[in-house]
Design a protein around this motif. Structure first.
Motif, PDB file in Angstrom:
ATOM      1  N   UNK A   1       0.790  -1.221   0.000  1.00 19.49           N
ATOM      2  CA  UNK A   1       0.000   0.000   0.000  1.00 19.49           C
ATOM      3  C   UNK A   1       0.822   1.272   0.000  1.00 19.49           C
ATOM      4  N   UNK A   2       2.148   1.166  -0.028  1.00 18.71           N
ATOM      5  CA  UNK A   2       3.001   2.341   0.017  1.00 18.71           C
ATOM      6  C   UNK A   2       3.775   2.480  -1.291  1.00 18.71           C
ATOM      7  N   UNK A   3       3.783   3.699  -1.840  1.00 16.38           N
ATOM      8  CA  UNK A   3       4.475   3.963  -3.098  1.00 16.38           C
ATOM      9  C   UNK A   3       5.984   3.827  -2.929  1.00 16.38           C
ATOM     10  N   UNK A   4       6.623   3.300  -3.962  1.00 12.65           N
ATOM     11  CA  UNK A   4       8.081   3.259  -4.052  1.00 12.65           C
ATOM     12  C   UNK A   4       8.467   4.020  -5.311  1.00 12.65           C
ATOM     13  N   UNK A   5       9.571   4.728  -5.275  1.00 14.56           N
ATOM     14  CA  UNK A   5      10.080   5.441  -6.444  1.00 14.56           C
ATOM     15  C   UNK A   5      11.181   4.607  -7.085  1.00 14.56           C
ATOM     16  N   UNK A   6      11.121   4.483  -8.406  1.00 10.25           N
ATOM     17  CA  UNK A   6      12.127   3.742  -9.159  1.00 10.25           C
ATOM     18  C   UNK A   6      12.833   4.694 -10.106  1.00 10.25           C
ATOM     19  N   UNK A   7      14.146   4.654 -10.127  1.00  9.52           N
ATOM     20  CA  UNK A   7      14.940   5.424 -11.076  1.00  9.52           C
ATOM     21  C   UNK A   7      15.349   4.482 -12.199  1.00  9.52           C
ATOM     22  N   UNK A   8      15.016   4.854 -13.429  1.00  9.89           N
ATOM     23  CA  UNK A   8      15.333   4.037 -14.599  1.00  9.89           C
ATOM     24  C   UNK A   8      16.242   4.856 -15.517  1.00  9.89           C
ATOM     25  N   UNK A   9      17.399   4.319 -15.829  1.00 14.74           N
ATOM     26  CA  UNK A   9      18.362   4.979 -16.702  1.00 14.74           C
ATOM     27  C   UNK A   9      18.458   4.145 -17.968  1.00 14.74           C
ATOM     28  N   UNK A  10      18.166   4.778 -19.120  1.00 18.11           N
ATOM     29  CA  UNK A  10      18.016   4.029 -20.368  1.00 18.11           C
ATOM     30  C   UNK A  10      18.835   4.682 -21.477  1.00 18.11           C
ATOM     31  N   UNK A  11      19.572   3.871 -22.221  1.00 15.34           N
ATOM     32  CA  UNK A  11      20.305   4.343 -23.388  1.00 15.34           C
ATOM     33  C   UNK A  11      19.535   3.962 -24.651  1.00 15.34           C
TER      34      UNK A  11
ATOM     35  N   UNK B   1      16.720   9.577 -18.387  1.00 16.25           N
ATOM     36  CA  UNK B   1      16.514   9.282 -16.963  1.00 16.25           C
ATOM     37  C   UNK B   1      15.031   9.403 -16.668  1.00 16.25           C
ATOM     38  N   UNK B   2      14.455   8.300 -16.215  1.00 16.18           N
ATOM     39  CA  UNK B   2      13.029   8.275 -15.912  1.00 16.18           C
ATOM     40  C   UNK B   2      12.836   8.011 -14.427  1.00 16.18           C
ATOM     41  N   UNK B   3      11.838   8.654 -13.874  1.00 14.40           N
ATOM     42  CA  UNK B   3      11.441   8.412 -12.500  1.00 14.40           C
ATOM     43  C   UNK B   3      10.055   7.803 -12.564  1.00 14.40           C
ATOM     44  N   UNK B   4       9.888   6.653 -11.929  1.00 20.89           N
ATOM     45  CA  UNK B   4       8.604   5.954 -11.957  1.00 20.89           C
ATOM     46  C   UNK B   4       8.048   5.830 -10.549  1.00 20.89           C
ATOM     47  N   UNK B   5       6.727   5.841 -10.481  1.00 22.22           N
ATOM     48  CA  UNK B   5       5.996   5.610  -9.239  1.00 22.22           C
ATOM     49  C   UNK B   5       5.496   4.169  -9.296  1.00 22.22           C
ATOM     50  N   UNK B   6       5.829   3.384  -8.265  1.00 18.10           N
ATOM     51  CA  UNK B   6       5.437   1.977  -8.244  1.00 18.10           C
ATOM     52  C   UNK B   6       4.656   1.678  -6.975  1.00 18.10           C
ATOM     53  N   UNK B   7       3.481   1.097  -7.152  1.00 18.09           N
ATOM     54  CA  UNK B   7       2.645   0.631  -6.043  1.00 18.09           C
ATOM     55  C   UNK B   7       2.606  -0.888  -6.130  1.00 18.09           C
ATOM     56  N   UNK B   8       3.334  -1.572  -5.248  1.00 14.75           N
ATOM     57  CA  UNK B   8       3.373  -3.034  -5.326  1.00 14.75           C
ATOM     58  C   UNK B   8       2.017  -3.644  -5.007  1.00 14.75           C
ATOM     59  N   UNK B   9       1.765  -4.845  -5.514  1.00 14.33           N
ATOM     60  CA  UNK B   9       0.528  -5.536  -5.177  1.00 14.33           C
ATOM     61  C   UNK B   9       0.557  -6.002  -3.724  1.00 14.33           C
ATOM     62  N   UNK B  10      -0.589  -6.385  -3.206  1.00 20.00           N
ATOM     63  CA  UNK B  10      -0.649  -6.967  -1.862  1.00 20.00           C
ATOM     64  C   UNK B  10      -0.022  -8.356  -1.928  1.00 20.00           C
TER      65      UNK B  10
END
Length: 108
Positions: free
Chosen positions: A21-31, A69-78
């Motif tokens: 139930x808590x958001x996690x931030x993911x940093x994605x670096x892509x070429x 450089x992408x910043x993503x918001x991730x909400x994991x499943x229960x």
């Protein structure tokens, strides 16, 4: 500083602990990301390799590069507490896809 999310420095977690139930931030670096809209998809695998719900993921910031450089918001499943494997797939404007993965611990 080599690791930045927007204007904020961060230290990457080798095995992040996520909370239901808590958001996690993911940093994605892509070429070599082609121009156009970027789609993102998440898959979660348990320790035995069985796929479950991937949760919700969306790109909240995109800074063109190279590298992009992408910043993503991730909400994991229960999920019950334990170790899991997260696979994130990005699809760029040309339709090319690339996948990265990491393990995480689901806390309580």
């Amino acid at each position: 500083y080599p690791f930045m999310a927007g204007e904020e420095p961060y230290v990457p977690a080798s095995q992040p602990v996520l909370v239901p139930g808590q958001e996690a931030r993911l940093a994605l670096v892509v070429y070599n990301l082609a121009a156009g809209a970027v789609r993102v998809r998440a898959r979660v695998l348990d320790a035995g390799g069985k796929e479950g719900s991937g949760g919700r993921i969306k790109v909240v910031e995109h800074r063109p590069g190279p590298p992009d450089r992408l910043l993503a918001s991730y909400h994991p499943p229960e999920l019950p507490p334990g170790t899991y494997h997260l696979q994130v797939t990005l699809t760029d404007g040309s339709g090319a896809s690339r996948t990265t993965s990491t393990s995480f611990v689901m806390g309580v």
